[in-house]
Scaffold this active site. Structure first.
Site, PDB file in Angstrom:
ATOM      1  N   TYR A 160      -3.172  -5.787   9.704  1.00 39.00           N
ATOM      2  CA  TYR A 160      -1.845  -5.786   9.077  1.00 39.00           C
ATOM      3  C   TYR A 160      -0.791  -5.256  10.057  1.00 39.00           C
ATOM      4  O   TYR A 160       0.300  -5.838  10.201  1.00 39.00           O
ATOM      5  CB  TYR A 160      -1.940  -4.931   7.815  1.00 39.00           C
ATOM      6  CG  TYR A 160      -0.685  -4.735   7.024  1.00 39.00           C
ATOM      7  CD1 TYR A 160      -0.092  -5.794   6.332  1.00 39.00           C
ATOM      8  CD2 TYR A 160      -0.108  -3.468   6.906  1.00 39.00           C
ATOM      9  CE1 TYR A 160       1.049  -5.590   5.567  1.00 39.00           C
ATOM     10  CE2 TYR A 160       1.019  -3.255   6.130  1.00 39.00           C
ATOM     11  CZ  TYR A 160       1.600  -4.316   5.468  1.00 39.00           C
ATOM     12  OH  TYR A 160       2.721  -4.109   4.705  1.00 39.00           O
TER      13      TYR A 160
HETATM   14  N1  LIG Z   1       5.707  -1.712  -0.920  1.00 33.57           N
HETATM   15  C1  LIG Z   1       5.731  -0.954   0.183  1.00 33.57           C
HETATM   16  O1  LIG Z   1       5.797   0.278   0.122  1.00 33.57           O
HETATM   17  C2  LIG Z   1       5.673  -1.608   1.521  1.00 33.57           C
HETATM   18  C3  LIG Z   1       5.807  -2.969   1.641  1.00 33.57           C
HETATM   19  N2  LIG Z   1       5.888  -3.521   2.891  1.00 33.57           N
HETATM   20  C4  LIG Z   1       6.105  -4.962   3.020  1.00 33.57           C
HETATM   21  O2  LIG Z   1       7.118  -5.380   2.086  1.00 33.57           O
HETATM   22  C5  LIG Z   1       6.827  -6.691   1.608  1.00 33.57           C
HETATM   23  C6  LIG Z   1       6.693  -6.700   0.087  1.00 33.57           C
HETATM   24  O3  LIG Z   1       5.684  -5.785  -0.291  1.00 33.57           O
HETATM   25  P1  LIG Z   1       5.233  -5.584  -1.818  1.00 33.57           P
HETATM   26  O4  LIG Z   1       6.317  -6.007  -2.728  1.00 33.57           O
HETATM   27  O5  LIG Z   1       4.699  -4.208  -1.896  1.00 33.57           O
HETATM   28  O6  LIG Z   1       4.025  -6.622  -1.945  1.00 33.57           O
HETATM   29  P2  LIG Z   1       3.232  -7.059  -3.267  1.00 33.57           P
HETATM   30  O7  LIG Z   1       1.811  -7.200  -2.821  1.00 33.57           O
HETATM   31  O8  LIG Z   1       3.538  -6.156  -4.417  1.00 33.57           O
HETATM   32  O9  LIG Z   1       3.858  -8.484  -3.572  1.00 33.57           O
HETATM   33  C7  LIG Z   1       3.654  -9.546  -2.711  1.00 33.57           C
HETATM   34  C8  LIG Z   1       3.966 -10.867  -3.402  1.00 33.57           C
HETATM   35  O10 LIG Z   1       3.559 -11.900  -2.501  1.00 33.57           O
HETATM   36  C9  LIG Z   1       2.787 -12.861  -3.215  1.00 33.57           C
HETATM   37  N3  LIG Z   1       1.813 -13.469  -2.298  1.00 33.57           N
HETATM   38  C10 LIG Z   1       0.773 -12.863  -1.668  1.00 33.57           C
HETATM   39  N4  LIG Z   1       0.081 -13.766  -0.967  1.00 33.57           N
HETATM   40  C11 LIG Z   1       0.691 -14.974  -1.145  1.00 33.57           C
HETATM   41  C12 LIG Z   1       0.428 -16.295  -0.688  1.00 33.57           C
HETATM   42  N5  LIG Z   1      -0.615 -16.566   0.084  1.00 33.57           N
HETATM   43  N6  LIG Z   1       1.246 -17.286  -1.087  1.00 33.57           N
HETATM   44  C13 LIG Z   1       2.299 -17.046  -1.913  1.00 33.57           C
HETATM   45  N7  LIG Z   1       2.590 -15.803  -2.378  1.00 33.57           N
HETATM   46  C14 LIG Z   1       1.795 -14.787  -2.002  1.00 33.57           C
HETATM   47  C15 LIG Z   1       2.100 -12.067  -4.320  1.00 33.57           C
HETATM   48  O11 LIG Z   1       1.701 -12.911  -5.396  1.00 33.57           O
HETATM   49  C16 LIG Z   1       3.186 -11.072  -4.702  1.00 33.57           C
HETATM   50  O12 LIG Z   1       4.039 -11.586  -5.709  1.00 33.57           O
HETATM   51  C17 LIG Z   1       5.539  -7.121   2.337  1.00 33.57           C
HETATM   52  O13 LIG Z   1       5.884  -7.795   3.531  1.00 33.57           O
HETATM   53  C18 LIG Z   1       4.884  -5.795   2.673  1.00 33.57           C
HETATM   54  O14 LIG Z   1       3.991  -5.911   3.758  1.00 33.57           O
HETATM   55  C19 LIG Z   1       5.816  -2.784   4.028  1.00 33.57           C
HETATM   56  C20 LIG Z   1       5.642  -1.440   3.948  1.00 33.57           C
HETATM   57  C21 LIG Z   1       5.536  -0.748   2.699  1.00 33.57           C
HETATM   58  C1  LIG Z   2       1.839  -1.492   2.083  1.00 33.71           C
HETATM   59  C2  LIG Z   2       2.312  -0.818   3.306  1.00 33.71           C
HETATM   60  O1  LIG Z   2       2.610  -1.462   4.279  1.00 33.71           O
HETATM   61  C3  LIG Z   2       2.447   0.581   3.346  1.00 33.71           C
HETATM   62  C4  LIG Z   2       2.267   1.368   2.133  1.00 33.71           C
HETATM   63  O2  LIG Z   2       2.755   1.110   4.402  1.00 33.71           O
END
Ligand SMILES: NC(=O)C1=CN([C@@H]2O[C@H](COP(=O)(O)OP(=O)(O)OC[C@H]3O[C@@H](n4cnc5c(N)ncnc54)[C@H](O)[C@@H]3O)[C@@H](O)[C@H]2O)C=CC1
Ligand SMILES: CC(=O)C(C)=O
Length: 250
Positions: free
Chosen positions: A153
């Protein structure tokens, strides 16, 4: 309204930060196309968006189907006649120690995050050139700090930052800006992950000066609105830390 009539694509827009940004952008007048695997949540979020922005839509797609990614851009341009903002938000992650990380783990992270970002940026380029539009990509503290158990990741996230900076340098002359958000926000993805890895979860929040997880719409949404709006026209290639002060780039 800061985004009146702007045509926006948000990958992973059915949940978490993606749906939070979609709500914030729709309230600023954007027509938002959310793209996700999750059909039930996708339709529910699109119905909610349509109450404030009637042209918003849900597109069901699996972003790992690389050869079909251009269809997302085609659908949006057919519907709205233009594209102004591409938000590459979706990314799935797994936690594995460095020495145990397999080729399959690497492929999983690059196929759900890096390649969709790369190919969607290529497909969107002609339309973004026409609209002098914006790309918003996603980084993580996992990559910026090299957090334990995040080899695949972290690698994919830093690869996304690298190509974002290259595109910022190449596309600046066309008036396209490419920026990156590194967030911390409570989402279903984080909630599920926190149950499997409670120590890592606690370690992350204990390092956040603001001592709380961000809210997808209230804390990350306004930063995405700013990066999608004319207000950030002279900003490109930057990583914006929307993480309660957790990582301070100096
Ligand atoms: N939530 C956090 O604290 C952090 C998030 N991020 C980044 O922020 C962004 C959003 O994170 P979250 O909202 O927490 O993620 P999440 O896992 O809650 O939501 C991700 C969304 O992407 C969709 N998804 C996953 N694989 C897919 C695919 N193959 N095709 C179509 N849709 C797909 C899922 O169905 C979901 O709706 C990501 O890039 C994550 O890496 C980075 C650091 C921390
Ligand atoms: C999901 C993610 O990237 C975190 C918590 O750092």
């Amino acid at each position: 309204m800061k985004l009146k009539d702007k045509a926006v694509i948000i990958t992973g827009g059915a949940g978490g930060i993606g749906s939070g940004m979609a709500r914030a952008m729709a309230k600023e007048g954007a027509k938002v196309a959310i793209v996700d695997l999750n059909e039930e949540e996708g339709n529910a979020v699109a119905a909610e968006l349509q109450e404030v922005s009637p042209d918003s839509i849900f597109i069901k797609a699996d972003l790992t189907e690389r050869e079909r990614l251009h269809e997302i851009v085609d659908t949006v341009v057919e519907k709205y006649g233009k594209l102004e903002v591409l938000v590459n938000n979706a990314h799935a992650s797994r936690q594995v120690n460095f020495e145990d990380t397999t080729q399959e783990d690497m492929d999983f992270s690059f196929n759900t995050g890096f390649y969709p970002t790369f190919y969607l940026m290529q497909s969107a380029f002609p339309y973004l050139k026409e609209s002098k539009g914006s790309v918003i990509n996603f980084a993580s503290g996992a990559g910026l700090e090299g957090q334990k158990t995040q080899t695949a990741y972290a690698a994919a996230k830093e690869a996304i930052r690298a190509i974002s900076k290259v595109a910022a340098n190449e596309w600046g002359e066309y008036g396209i800006n490419v920026n990156i958000i590194s967030p911390i926000a409570m989402t279903p993805g984080v909630e599920a992950w926190s149950k499997e890895h409670p120590e890592t979860f606690e370690a992350i929040v204990s390092k956040v000066p603001m001592k709380r997880w961000g809210d997808p719409e209230k804390d990350i949404g306004p930063i995405a609105v700013f990066l999608a709006s004319e207000d950030s026209n002279y900003m490109t290639g930057q990583t914006l830390m929307a993480d309660g002060g957790s990582i301070q780039i100096r």
